[in-house]
Design an enzyme around this catalytic site. Structure first.
Site, mmCIF file in Angstrom:
data_model
loop_
_atom_site.group_PDB
_atom_site.id
_atom_site.type_symbol
_atom_site.label_atom_id
_atom_site.label_comp_id
_atom_site.label_asym_id
_atom_site.label_seq_id
_atom_site.Cartn_x
_atom_site.Cartn_y
_atom_site.Cartn_z
ATOM 1 N N LYS A 138 62.443 35.135 169.194
ATOM 2 C CA LYS A 138 63.049 35.305 170.514
ATOM 3 C C LYS A 138 61.992 35.553 171.589
ATOM 4 O O LYS A 138 62.147 35.118 172.740
ATOM 5 C CB LYS A 138 64.065 36.449 170.486
ATOM 6 C CG LYS A 138 65.292 36.162 169.618
ATOM 7 C CD LYS A 138 66.064 34.952 170.127
ATOM 8 C CE LYS A 138 67.405 34.764 169.448
ATOM 9 N NZ LYS A 138 68.111 33.572 169.956
ATOM 10 N N GLY A 188 81.069 33.032 169.133
ATOM 11 C CA GLY A 188 80.321 34.087 169.824
ATOM 12 C C GLY A 188 80.009 33.802 171.284
ATOM 13 O O GLY A 188 80.860 33.324 172.043
ATOM 14 N N ILE A 189 78.763 34.085 171.674
ATOM 15 C CA ILE A 189 78.330 33.866 173.058
ATOM 16 C C ILE A 189 78.482 32.389 173.429
ATOM 17 O O ILE A 189 78.893 32.052 174.541
ATOM 18 C CB ILE A 189 76.848 34.304 173.234
ATOM 19 C CG1 ILE A 189 76.710 35.811 173.041
ATOM 20 C CG2 ILE A 189 76.320 33.882 174.601
ATOM 21 C CD1 ILE A 189 75.252 36.291 172.950
ATOM 22 N N TYR A 248 63.067 37.685 163.678
ATOM 23 C CA TYR A 248 63.992 37.390 164.783
ATOM 24 C C TYR A 248 63.339 37.707 166.132
ATOM 25 O O TYR A 248 63.363 36.897 167.068
ATOM 26 C CB TYR A 248 65.266 38.219 164.586
ATOM 27 C CG TYR A 248 66.334 38.019 165.627
ATOM 28 C CD1 TYR A 248 67.138 36.887 165.622
ATOM 29 C CD2 TYR A 248 66.557 38.982 166.611
ATOM 30 C CE1 TYR A 248 68.130 36.712 166.570
ATOM 31 C CE2 TYR A 248 67.551 38.819 167.565
ATOM 32 C CZ TYR A 248 68.336 37.679 167.542
ATOM 33 O OH TYR A 248 69.310 37.505 168.478
ATOM 34 N N GLY A 287 71.516 30.736 167.015
ATOM 35 C CA GLY A 287 70.445 31.525 166.433
ATOM 36 C C GLY A 287 70.860 32.099 165.095
ATOM 37 O O GLY A 287 72.053 32.209 164.805
#
Lengths: 80, 255
Positions: B165, B27-28, B161, B98
């Site tokens: 965050k 992913g990122i 979540y 995450g």
């Protein structure tokens, strides 16, 4: 380790972390006033002393430790 | 006529840095790892289940992957120790890994709450504690936390979540204040929706709704998040600390 050796080692740590000259590290010297150390400097110094002397200093023990003399006594008290 | 190096942002010379990217193989994180490798840095990427693909391992010596359980302090310490041995002290941390466990609050167990907070928020705490002494000693460091626009906007089914965050922002800003005098910066990147494994599980209907709400009318690619992360890691970002950089196609304007 005798007292003179221990203080010499303590002094070296202080000089290294705080960037002061050895002559400034006297028993009476105040970390904040004389050695221009902020709270993060003190934490760094504690970490250095822990590594150097192989000791562990708890957060609560640092309360009221404002001078070189007080810090040195704390370290000395932990040396076997 | 000579323009002195360092005079203008884009001309500041980049030093080869040691970077740790958590969740750095998917992913990122994967896009970030790849971009930083392309920029010439040494990048260690932590993985959890999936290993790195050939695109990363092809970088050879400058790439290193290490297993890490962010919920275990010993595992985090061991991963950082492995990076130290391979590359030396970590200079840039990208806390990207995450997890989500989405469900409406009425159905959310305390375990599901704790697991997400533990991985996303406490995981960042563990990582930061592990790399900070090295950065302070070096008088140079970049702490970059990947949060989400959900931190500010909230989202149904994501109370755990969103809380984790949002917590990262307060955490990063406190750290930023603590270590600013040591030339260590702490910043937050807040992406909107990005095409990754986390969004693959989102229903088509919900995805269409999310896209419709984005002023730019589309979802980001991981590379579009990696760019801003790499910027915050660069010499050019040296005076930025405690910032939240939203990278979201405009969805959260005003946050």
């Amino acid at each position: 380790m005798d007292d003179a050796q221990a203080f010499e080692q303590f002094k070296q740590c202080t000089v290294k972390v705080l960037g002061v000259s050895p002559e400034q590290v006297t028993m009476e010297a105040s970390f904040a006033e004389d050695l221009d150390a902020d709270s993060l400097d003190i934490v760094e110094l504690v970490m250095e002393l822990e590594d150097s002397f192989g000791i562990k200093v708890e957060e609560s023990e640092l309360e009221g430790v404002n001078t070189v003399g007080a810090a040195y006594e704390l370290v000395k008290g932990k040396l076997a | 006529m000579g323009v002195r190096r360092g005079q203008v942002g884009s001309l500041v010379s980049e030093t080869k840095r040691t970077v740790l990217v958590t969740g750095g193989v998917t992913g990122i994180g994967e896009a970030t790892t790849r971009l930083l490798l392309e920029q010439g840095h040494r990048v260690a990427a932590t993985y959890h289940r999936r290993r790195a693909q050939k695109e990363l391992t092809d970088f050879g010596e400058d790439f290193f992957e290490v297993h890490c359980e962010l919920t275990e302090s010993e595992s985090v310490a061991a991963a950082v120790a492995a990076v130290n041995e391979r590359f030396g002290p970590v200079e840039v941390l990208v806390a990207n890994a995450g997890v989500t466990e989405d469900t409406l609050l009425l159905r959310m167990s305390e375990q599901a709450w704790n697991r997400v907070i533990d991985a996303n928020l406490t995981g960042a705490f563990r990582l930061t504690k592990a790399v900070m002494p090295q950065m302070i000693r070096a008088r140079w460091g970049r702490l970059i936390y990947v949060t989400s626009v959900i931190a500010g906007m909230g989202a149904p089914g994501q109370a755990n979540y969103a809380a984790s965050k949002a917590g990262l922002i307060g955490f990063a800003r406190s750290v930023a204040r603590e270590v600013a005098t040591r030339n260590v910066t702490a910043n937050v990147v807040a992406p909107g929706a990005v095409t990754t494994a986390l969004t693959e599980v989102v229903s088509e209907k919900r995805m269409a709704e999310m896209t419709a709400a984005v002023p730019m009318g589309r979802i980001a690619t991981p590379a579009e998040i990696a760019g801003p992360i790499a910027f915050l890691a660069s010499e050019a970002a040296g005076y930025i600390t405690g910032a939240v950089l939203t990278v979201d196609g405009g969805i959260s304007m005003g946050f």
